[in-house]
Every structure is written in structure tokens, then in C-alpha cells.
Design a protein around this motif. Structure first.
Motif, mmCIF file in Angstrom:
data_model
loop_
_atom_site.group_PDB
_atom_site.id
_atom_site.type_symbol
_atom_site.label_atom_id
_atom_site.label_comp_id
_atom_site.label_asym_id
_atom_site.label_seq_id
_atom_site.Cartn_x
_atom_site.Cartn_y
_atom_site.Cartn_z
ATOM 1 N N ALA A 90 6.021 12.807 -5.314
ATOM 2 C CA ALA A 90 6.122 11.429 -4.828
ATOM 3 C C ALA A 90 7.197 10.672 -5.595
ATOM 4 N N GLU A 91 7.925 9.877 -4.846
ATOM 5 C CA GLU A 91 8.915 8.977 -5.434
ATOM 6 C C GLU A 91 8.397 7.539 -5.423
ATOM 7 N N LEU A 92 7.498 7.275 -4.479
ATOM 8 C CA LEU A 92 6.860 5.972 -4.334
ATOM 9 C C LEU A 92 5.368 6.212 -4.138
ATOM 10 N N VAL A 93 4.539 5.440 -4.842
ATOM 11 C CA VAL A 93 3.095 5.494 -4.654
ATOM 12 C C VAL A 93 2.652 4.111 -4.181
ATOM 13 N N ILE A 94 2.004 4.085 -3.026
ATOM 14 C CA ILE A 94 1.469 2.849 -2.458
ATOM 15 C C ILE A 94 0.021 2.712 -2.918
ATOM 16 N N ILE A 95 -0.343 1.505 -3.363
ATOM 17 C CA ILE A 95 -1.691 1.260 -3.877
ATOM 18 C C ILE A 95 -2.292 0.061 -3.142
ATOM 19 N N PRO A 96 -2.967 0.276 -1.995
ATOM 20 C CA PRO A 96 -3.660 -0.847 -1.362
ATOM 21 C C PRO A 96 -4.869 -1.217 -2.209
ATOM 22 N N THR A 97 -5.084 -2.524 -2.400
ATOM 23 C CA THR A 97 -6.161 -2.947 -3.291
ATOM 24 C C THR A 97 -6.784 -4.241 -2.815
ATOM 25 N N ALA A 98 -7.858 -4.634 -3.467
ATOM 26 C CA ALA A 98 -8.577 -5.867 -3.134
ATOM 27 C C ALA A 98 -8.958 -6.584 -4.426
ATOM 28 N N ASN A 99 -7.949 -7.019 -5.176
ATOM 29 C CA ASN A 99 -8.193 -7.756 -6.418
ATOM 30 C C ASN A 99 -8.567 -9.189 -6.090
ATOM 31 N N ILE A 100 -9.521 -9.721 -6.845
ATOM 32 C CA ILE A 100 -9.954 -11.093 -6.600
ATOM 33 C C ILE A 100 -9.561 -12.000 -7.758
ATOM 34 N N VAL A 101 -9.514 -13.289 -7.463
ATOM 35 C CA VAL A 101 -9.259 -14.291 -8.487
ATOM 36 C C VAL A 101 -10.355 -14.161 -9.545
#
Length: 171
Positions: A90-101
Motif C-alpha cells: 500500500a502507498e495510501l491507507v484510508i481510515i474511515p472513522t467516527a471520532n467524537i468531540v
């Protein structure tokens, strides 16, 4: 629009539920599905109550732009996800996330930056924004370079950011 897309979805498959991201090519073909491996169990994130951990590991997809890995949300906190993607080229890793305040967002940004540096990849953490029930999602999506620098950091509102990423720098 003839773009590659990787939407994150709540997937039910064979009676099990997953936090999953699709990799869709520019013709609308699903190239594959990546599923979260490590399932969180923490305040506001009782994911072990409804998600099944993936037994398939971490996936990397060949695209005309380069090799793109996907590491979903909580998986980024542990070193094996991004490392596994890097070992698969991999040259790019996508990280979908759900961080909250209220979470340690600066720490999370440093986690991504350090792992991008340690594994010589670009890492794009893509976070939700807005409110759902009692949760306010923090935004602050970011792109870290293979040198650990921040190339881009979004705000806390919905926005579309477009950037040419020099993936050859991950070589």
C-alpha cells in the motif's frame, strides 16, 4: 462521475454484522470489501454488542493511482493494520472513522502521523461530522505523509477537500 470511492457501511452478511468499507472502481464495480478486525468496547462505542470481527485481515486494492489499503476506525489504534497494508505494498491507507468531540483528537492525529512515518505510506483518516443522538462527531479528517507531516487537516464541518497525492513518495 467516474471516480473511485470507498464508502463505509454497516454490512449484514451471512447473519453477521460488520463495520465495512467497499472499494468501488470508476465503473461502479465493487472491487472488494474490507471489514473492521478489532472491535471496540468503550463508552459510546459498544461495538462488540453488534459487530463481528473480520477474520479476513487487512486488504489492499490495486488501482490506476496506486495501491490503496483500508484500515477501519478502531483498527488504527493498533500497529498491525497499517503495517499489514504497507507489507502488501500500500502507498495510501484510508481510515474511515467516527471520532467524537471530547476524545483525544490530537493523540489520534499523532497516531496516524507516526504510523504513516513508521510504515512509509500516506494515511488518510476520514472522520464524520455532525450530530447523531447524543454524539457530536468531530471531523478533523487528515492526510499524513510518509514523513509523518500533515499534508491536510479538515475542520469540524462537512466539506469536500481535493488534493493531488504524490503516491510515488511512498516508494
Amino acid at each position: 462521475l467516474r471516480v473511485f470511492a470507498s464508502p463505509n457501511v454497516y454490512l449484514e452478511q451471512n447473519g453477521r454484522r460488520y463495520d465495512a468499507s467497499l472499494m468501488i472502481d470508476n465503473n461502479g464495480t465493487i472491487l472488494g470489501i474490507s471489514k473492521m478486525v478489532h472491535i471496540a468496547q468503550a463508552k459510546y462505542f459498544y461495538e462488540q454488542d453488534y459487530y463481528t470481527p473480520s477474520g479476513e485481515g487487512f486488504r489492499v486494492y490495486e488501482t490506476p493511482f496506486g495501491k490503496i489499503g483500508i484500515v477501519i476506525c478502531f483498527d488504527r489504534h493498533l500497529p498491525d493494520g497499517i503495517r499489514s497494508c504497507a507489507q502488501q505494498g500500500a502507498e495510501l491507507v484510508i481510515i474511515p472513522t467516527a471520532n467524537i468531540v471530547g476524545e483525544p483528537l490530537e493523540l489520534f492525529a499523532w497516531e496516524v502521523r507516526v504510523q504513516a512515518f513508521q510504515n512509509t505510506v500516506f494515511a488518510a483518516m476520514c472522520n464524520r461530522v455532525g450530530r447523531e443522538d447524543s454524539l457530536t462527531f468531530a471531523g478533523q479528517s487528515l492526510l499524513a505523509t510518509p514523513n509523518g507531516d500533515l499534508l491536510l487537516k479538515a475542520g469540524d464541518r462537512e466539506e469536500l477537500l481535493v488534493l493531488d497525492v504524490p503516491l510515488e513518495e511512498a516508494a
